[in-house]
Scaffold this motif. Structure first.
Motif, PDB file in Angstrom:
ATOM      1  N   LEU A 194       0.758  -1.373   0.011  1.00 38.69           N
ATOM      2  CA  LEU A 194       0.099   0.041  -0.060  1.00 38.69           C
ATOM      3  C   LEU A 194       0.878   1.099  -0.171  1.00 38.69           C
ATOM      4  O   LEU A 194       0.399   2.115  -0.644  1.00 38.69           O
ATOM      5  CB  LEU A 194      -0.958   0.097   1.244  1.00 38.69           C
ATOM      6  CG  LEU A 194      -2.127   1.186   1.166  1.00 38.69           C
ATOM      7  CD1 LEU A 194      -2.721   1.427   0.022  1.00 38.69           C
ATOM      8  CD2 LEU A 194      -2.738   1.086   2.694  1.00 38.69           C
ATOM      9  N   PRO A 199      -0.355   6.727  -5.165  1.00 35.13           N
ATOM     10  CA  PRO A 199      -1.369   7.237  -4.385  1.00 35.13           C
ATOM     11  C   PRO A 199      -2.694   7.217  -5.050  1.00 35.13           C
ATOM     12  O   PRO A 199      -3.970   6.906  -4.131  1.00 35.13           O
ATOM     13  CB  PRO A 199      -0.749   8.551  -3.883  1.00 35.13           C
ATOM     14  CG  PRO A 199       0.672   8.474  -4.028  1.00 35.13           C
ATOM     15  CD  PRO A 199       0.840   7.552  -5.188  1.00 35.13           C
ATOM     16  N   ARG A 202      -5.217   4.080  -4.632  1.00 35.90           N
ATOM     17  CA  ARG A 202      -5.338   3.471  -3.286  1.00 35.90           C
ATOM     18  C   ARG A 202      -6.666   2.826  -3.302  1.00 35.90           C
ATOM     19  O   ARG A 202      -7.018   1.810  -2.804  1.00 35.90           O
ATOM     20  CB  ARG A 202      -4.988   4.426  -2.239  1.00 35.90           C
ATOM     21  CG  ARG A 202      -3.399   4.602  -2.040  1.00 35.90           C
ATOM     22  CD  ARG A 202      -3.244   5.413  -0.870  1.00 35.90           C
ATOM     23  NE  ARG A 202      -1.632   5.937  -0.851  1.00 35.90           N
ATOM     24  CZ  ARG A 202      -1.448   6.793  -0.439  1.00 35.90           C
ATOM     25  NH1 ARG A 202      -1.918   7.640   0.443  1.00 35.90           N
ATOM     26  NH2 ARG A 202       0.001   6.944  -0.469  1.00 35.90           N
ATOM     27  N   TYR A 205      -6.913  -0.382  -5.235  1.00 32.08           N
ATOM     28  CA  TYR A 205      -6.050  -1.297  -4.667  1.00 32.08           C
ATOM     29  C   TYR A 205      -6.959  -1.755  -3.192  1.00 32.08           C
ATOM     30  O   TYR A 205      -6.966  -3.143  -3.262  1.00 32.08           O
ATOM     31  CB  TYR A 205      -4.799  -0.598  -3.930  1.00 32.08           C
ATOM     32  CG  TYR A 205      -3.896  -1.636  -2.953  1.00 32.08           C
ATOM     33  CD1 TYR A 205      -3.026  -2.398  -3.562  1.00 32.08           C
ATOM     34  CD2 TYR A 205      -4.106  -1.488  -1.542  1.00 32.08           C
ATOM     35  CE1 TYR A 205      -2.125  -3.137  -2.965  1.00 32.08           C
ATOM     36  CE2 TYR A 205      -3.335  -2.350  -1.114  1.00 32.08           C
ATOM     37  CZ  TYR A 205      -2.335  -3.083  -1.508  1.00 32.08           C
ATOM     38  OH  TYR A 205      -1.612  -3.943  -0.670  1.00 32.08           O
ATOM     39  N   VAL A 238       1.126   7.211   4.298  1.00 31.56           N
ATOM     40  CA  VAL A 238      -0.337   6.629   4.475  1.00 31.56           C
ATOM     41  C   VAL A 238      -0.814   7.133   5.794  1.00 31.56           C
ATOM     42  O   VAL A 238      -0.647   6.284   6.717  1.00 31.56           O
ATOM     43  CB  VAL A 238      -0.365   5.365   4.156  1.00 31.56           C
ATOM     44  CG1 VAL A 238      -1.874   4.617   4.120  1.00 31.56           C
ATOM     45  CG2 VAL A 238       0.294   5.064   2.787  1.00 31.56           C
TER      46      VAL A 238
END
Length: 286
Positions: A194, A199, A202, A205, A238
């Motif tokens: 991650l 970015p 995300r 993901y 994150v």
């Protein structure tokens, strides 16, 4: 964006958290903002302008798959650790929860020694990695023989299987992988995945990861906190609030561990704090 009415100035601070804009703050005069998005600003104690920059600093950062393969070819793999990850070791019992023979998924697995460690304990491991060199080095450096096969369901992909352990590593784009290939998993170890993906991807993901989780899956997620204004990543910043935004709709999230991980490596990048966190994510039962 600014909207001024009398002595009040409304500041709309928008940023990507699972594809949604977040916070709205109200300011009187020129008073500094000290309470916008506490999980982000608390480590830095900065005003709203600095916070806005911090949240947007990496939003458009993109790493192509070819760049990752190039890093492996050039041995620019400072993220690899020549030992089993300490965060995994210290939290493995919470991940296993008394279970034996758990099927683990390793997204962007590289050549992590954690895979052999879990396989040696009797668990099975499936990994996905774009760099063929990383996969071959994993088997060779672990003194394991392996087979190489094409994957009919994934054009252009290969799977490398250990002859001695229950380990299968797929060389392919992570986003082309699905539960149709290997089913769902009882455990996921996400260290360096991650925090490595672009970015802007995300939300996609998170959707993939949750689709790979079996009903009893226990997903161990490793995240990093630092000031992204001084380092563009990867690994990427994150924050906890983004973890919540990405997974809270379908999952329960528990923070298991947080530690100061600042080393000379991070200091050389201009960082004055570097925090590593591990979260345990499980599917909601209702």
């Amino acid at each position: 964006m600014f909207y001024k009415s009398g002595s009040l100035m409304f500041v709309s601070l928008m940023f990507m958290l699972g594809g949604k804009p977040s916070s709205l703050a109200v300011l009187g005069g020129s008073a500094p903002v000290t309470t916008i998005l506490d999980p982000f600003v608390a480590p830095l104690n900065v005003d709203w302008c600095q916070t806005s920059k911090m949240l947007s600093a990496q939003a458009d950062r993109v790493m192509a798959l070819g760049e990752w393969e190039e890093r492996w070819r050039e041995d620019q793999t400072g993220w690899h650790r020549p030992h089993v990850n300490k965060m995994l070791e210290s939290n493995i019992e919470k991940v296993l929860d008394g279970r034996k023979g758990v099927k683990f998924f390793f997204p962007l697995c590289g050549k992590a020694l954690d895979m052999k460690w879990l396989a040696d304990m009797g668990h099975s491991v499936v990994g996905v990695e774009i760099a063929e060199k990383a996969i071959k080095q994993f088997f060779e450096e672990s003194n394991m023989t392996y087979s190489e096969e094409t994957v009919s369901a994934l054009p252009g992909a290969k799977v490398y299987k250990s002859s001695e352990r229950n380990i299968s590593l797929y060389q392919c784009d992570l986003y082309n992988f699905s539960s149709a290939i290997e089913g769902q998993f009882g455990g996921i170890w996400d260290r360096g995945s991650l925090v490595a993906i672009n970015p802007r991807d995300r939300q996609k993901y998170a959707a993939l990861i949750t689709s790979l989780m079996d009903k009893d899956c226990r997903y161990l997620l490793d995240t990093l906190l630092y000031n992204p204004e001084v380092y563009k990543g990867p690994p990427f910043f994150v924050p906890d609030e983004q973890v919540q935004s990405l997974f809270e709709k379908s999952c329960d999230i528990e923070l298991l561990q947080s530690l100061d991980a600042l080393t000379d490596r991070e200091k050389a990048r201009g960082m004055d704090f570097f925090t590593e966190k591990v979260h345990l994510i499980t599917l909601k039962t209702n």
